[in-house]
Design an enzyme around this catalytic site. Sequence first.
Site, PDB file in Angstrom:
ATOM      1  N   SER A 118       0.812  -1.214   0.000  1.00  0.00           N
ATOM      2  CA  SER A 118       0.000   0.000   0.000  1.00  0.00           C
ATOM      3  C   SER A 118       0.846   1.265   0.000  1.00  0.00           C
ATOM      4  O   SER A 118       0.313   2.360  -0.109  1.00  0.00           O
ATOM      5  CB  SER A 118      -0.928   0.006   1.224  1.00  0.00           C
ATOM      6  OG  SER A 118      -0.185  -0.173   2.417  1.00  0.00           O
ATOM      7  N   HIS A 139      -2.219  -2.708  -6.174  1.00  0.00           N
ATOM      8  CA  HIS A 139      -2.756  -2.348  -4.860  1.00  0.00           C
ATOM      9  C   HIS A 139      -4.273  -2.478  -4.879  1.00  0.00           C
ATOM     10  O   HIS A 139      -4.983  -1.586  -5.335  1.00  0.00           O
ATOM     11  CB  HIS A 139      -2.323  -0.930  -4.499  1.00  0.00           C
ATOM     12  CG  HIS A 139      -2.802  -0.470  -3.156  1.00  0.00           C
ATOM     13  ND1 HIS A 139      -3.011   0.857  -2.856  1.00  0.00           N
ATOM     14  CD2 HIS A 139      -3.137  -1.167  -2.032  1.00  0.00           C
ATOM     15  CE1 HIS A 139      -3.436   0.958  -1.625  1.00  0.00           C
ATOM     16  NE2 HIS A 139      -3.530  -0.257  -1.098  1.00  0.00           N
ATOM     17  N   GLU A 151      -5.022   0.033  -7.853  1.00  0.00           N
ATOM     18  CA  GLU A 151      -3.938   0.945  -8.229  1.00  0.00           C
ATOM     19  C   GLU A 151      -2.841   0.108  -8.875  1.00  0.00           C
ATOM     20  O   GLU A 151      -2.291  -0.795  -8.243  1.00  0.00           O
ATOM     21  CB  GLU A 151      -3.364   1.638  -6.988  1.00  0.00           C
ATOM     22  CG  GLU A 151      -3.955   2.976  -6.674  1.00  0.00           C
ATOM     23  CD  GLU A 151      -3.179   3.686  -5.570  1.00  0.00           C
ATOM     24  OE1 GLU A 151      -2.874   4.870  -5.748  1.00  0.00           O
ATOM     25  OE2 GLU A 151      -2.884   3.058  -4.530  1.00  0.00           O
ATOM     26  N   ASN A 189      -3.065   6.316  -0.726  1.00  0.00           N
ATOM     27  CA  ASN A 189      -2.632   6.566   0.643  1.00  0.00           C
ATOM     28  C   ASN A 189      -1.914   7.895   0.822  1.00  0.00           C
ATOM     29  O   ASN A 189      -1.854   8.415   1.938  1.00  0.00           O
ATOM     30  CB  ASN A 189      -1.766   5.405   1.127  1.00  0.00           C
ATOM     31  CG  ASN A 189      -2.625   4.220   1.523  1.00  0.00           C
ATOM     32  OD1 ASN A 189      -3.627   4.382   2.206  1.00  0.00           O
ATOM     33  ND2 ASN A 189      -2.255   3.036   1.078  1.00  0.00           N
TER      34      ASN A 189
END
Length: 296
Positions: A118, A139, A151, A189
Site C-alpha cells: 500500500s 494495490h 492501483e 494513501n
Amino acid sequence: MKNIAVIGSGTMGNGIAHVFAQTGYQVALIDISEDALKKALGTIEKNLDRQINKEIITEEGKKNTLNNITTFTSTEEGVKNADLVVEAATENIDLKLKIFQDLDKWCDAKTILATNTSSISITKIAAVTQRSEKVIGMHFMNPVPVMKLVEVIRGYNTTDEVTAQIMDLSKNLGKVPVEVNDYPGFVANRILMPMINEAIYSLYEGVAGVEEIDTVMKLGMAHPMGPLQLADFIGLDVCLSILNVLYDGFGNPKYAPCPLLVNMVEAGHKGVKSGSGFYSWGHGTKDLIVADRFKK
C-alpha cells in the site's frame, strides 16, 4: 495468464485469491501456516455465501471458485507454474525484499512479479531482482471482492508491455485499474493517510471527540465511514507504517504521524484486529461503541 500465485492468506491475500479464482484463474494460495490457510479458505467460503445470498453468484459458481484454489505452505512449490505472482504479505520492507529475492530465483523468467503493497516503493522492491522490468504494484482495496479499484503502480523500470498486461488483467477481474507512478503512498494513501492523521490530531488536540469527528466527515463530506472508524478497520499499525513511509520518503513534516497514533500502536491498540482502537470491537453487535479511553 492462467496460473496465479498469491503469497499471504490474510485479509488481502484471501480476497485477492477469491477474485482470481472466481474469474476462472487457477490460484495457488501460499502461506507458511497451515492454520492460516484453513482460516483463509473458511473466509473465502463465507464471502462466497454472502454473494449467493445477494444473488451475485450461484452454488455452482461457489463450487468452481473453491475448486480453482490450491493451498501451499512451500512458496517455492506454490510459484513453480505461476504466470503471475501477487505478494500480499505483511507490510514490512525487509520481508518483502526477501520474498522478491526468492521469487526471482524460483519463478520462470517470463513470470510477472506483483506486490499488493500500500505504500512501499515498487522500484526498491524490483531492485533486488534480475527482472525489474517485470515487477509492478497491484494495490487492491479492502474488501477485495467488493471494492472496484486497483492501483497499478509502475516501478522505474516497469515496461509498457507489463503495465498493459496488468491493466487488462485487472479489467478481466471486473476491477477498474488506475495507472500511477511510483512515489511514496502512490495516490490512494498519499491522500487518505494525511486525512486520517489530521483526524487523529483533531482528537489529540481536543478539537472534538471520536464520534463528533467521524460524524462531521460522514454527514458533511458524504464519506461512508468516518476517518477514525476507517483507521480502525485498516489497522492503526498499518496507518502508522504508511505515514512513516510518506514522512521518510518526502522528508516533509506534514506527514509526521500524530503522537497519539504512535502511542496507541505501541500500547497494542491497533483497531479491529486487536479489539480496541478509537472504537471498541468484538462486543458482538454492529453498534459503534467508542473506546473507553475516548468516552467523555
